[in-house]
Design a protein around this motif. Sequence first.
Motif, short mmCIF file in Angstrom:
data_model
loop_
_atom_site.label_atom_id
_atom_site.label_comp_id
_atom_site.label_asym_id
_atom_site.label_seq_id
_atom_site.Cartn_x
_atom_site.Cartn_y
_atom_site.Cartn_z
N ALA A 296 0.82 -1.22 0.00
CA ALA A 296 0.00 0.00 0.00
C ALA A 296 0.85 1.27 0.00
CB ALA A 296 -0.95 0.00 1.20
N GLU A 297 2.12 1.17 0.42
CA GLU A 297 3.00 2.34 0.48
C GLU A 297 3.84 2.53 -0.78
OE1 GLU A 297 5.36 2.30 4.06
OE2 GLU A 297 3.62 1.83 5.30
N LEU A 298 3.66 1.64 -1.77
CA LEU A 298 4.40 1.79 -3.03
C LEU A 298 3.96 3.06 -3.73
CD1 LEU A 298 4.35 -1.85 -4.42
CD2 LEU A 298 6.35 -0.60 -3.61
N LYS A 299 4.91 3.72 -4.39
CA LYS A 299 4.65 4.96 -5.12
C LYS A 299 5.21 4.82 -6.53
CE LYS A 299 3.53 7.54 -1.34
NZ LYS A 299 2.78 6.55 -0.65
N PRO A 300 4.62 5.51 -7.51
CA PRO A 300 5.17 5.47 -8.86
C PRO A 300 6.63 5.93 -8.87
CG PRO A 300 2.99 6.46 -8.88
CD PRO A 300 3.37 6.27 -7.44
N GLY A 301 7.44 5.20 -9.63
CA GLY A 301 8.86 5.52 -9.72
C GLY A 301 9.73 4.66 -8.82
N LYS B 242 -8.64 -3.62 0.59
CA LYS B 242 -7.75 -4.58 1.23
C LYS B 242 -6.53 -4.90 0.37
CE LYS B 242 -11.40 -6.92 3.79
NZ LYS B 242 -12.10 -8.20 3.98
N SER B 243 -6.63 -4.60 -0.91
CA SER B 243 -5.55 -4.89 -1.85
C SER B 243 -5.22 -3.65 -2.66
CB SER B 243 -5.97 -6.02 -2.80
OG SER B 243 -6.30 -7.18 -2.09
N VAL B 244 -4.09 -3.73 -3.37
CA VAL B 244 -3.71 -2.67 -4.30
C VAL B 244 -3.38 -3.30 -5.65
CG1 VAL B 244 -2.89 -1.00 -2.61
CG2 VAL B 244 -1.32 -2.70 -3.51
N LYS B 245 -3.69 -2.57 -6.70
CA LYS B 245 -3.38 -3.01 -8.05
C LYS B 245 -2.22 -2.16 -8.54
CE LYS B 245 -6.78 -4.70 -10.43
NZ LYS B 245 -7.91 -4.97 -11.32
N CYS B 246 -1.10 -2.79 -8.83
CA CYS B 246 0.11 -2.09 -9.26
C CYS B 246 0.41 -2.41 -10.71
CB CYS B 246 1.31 -2.52 -8.43
SG CYS B 246 1.18 -2.14 -6.69
#
Length: 146
Positions: free
Chosen positions: A19-24, A47-51
């Motif tokens: 959840a803490e991932l950021k673009p780049g 509950k999830s993130v789509k990266c």
Amino acid sequence: MKTIKLQGIHTPQKAIPAAELKPGMVTVWNFGYTSTVKSVEPTKSGKSVKCVIISDESGNEHTRTMRADRLVAVKEEETKNPIDKALASRQRTYKSIYCDIGTALGAFSTSELAEYYIQRFGDSALRYFLEQGIIAAEISKEKEAI
């Protein structure tokens, strides 16, 4: 920061929740494969993130859905501070860590080190140290006057 063990990599890798991932950001996967995060968005439930990630090896774009609390290994960003660079690249000898760090910091002025300390740790501990020194000097001066 937490760490995780990846297959094919001996040392534990620094990791953050998905959840803490950021673009780049550059992520590290098993056997050292890396990819760059293009976008991150939470799912409907949250509950999830789509990266959307781009493989650094092949250049292919993939979509990964991960639980928000899943730990993902990330490559550390290059430190911009010259003191951090000196500490990270210091020569590790058999003497001691104190000697190694002291040698690495020897190239910096006292004011540079004080500014670095304040930026990294805040000024409360440094202020306490300075106050104690001033108090000790004043006590010593009063004892000499007696």
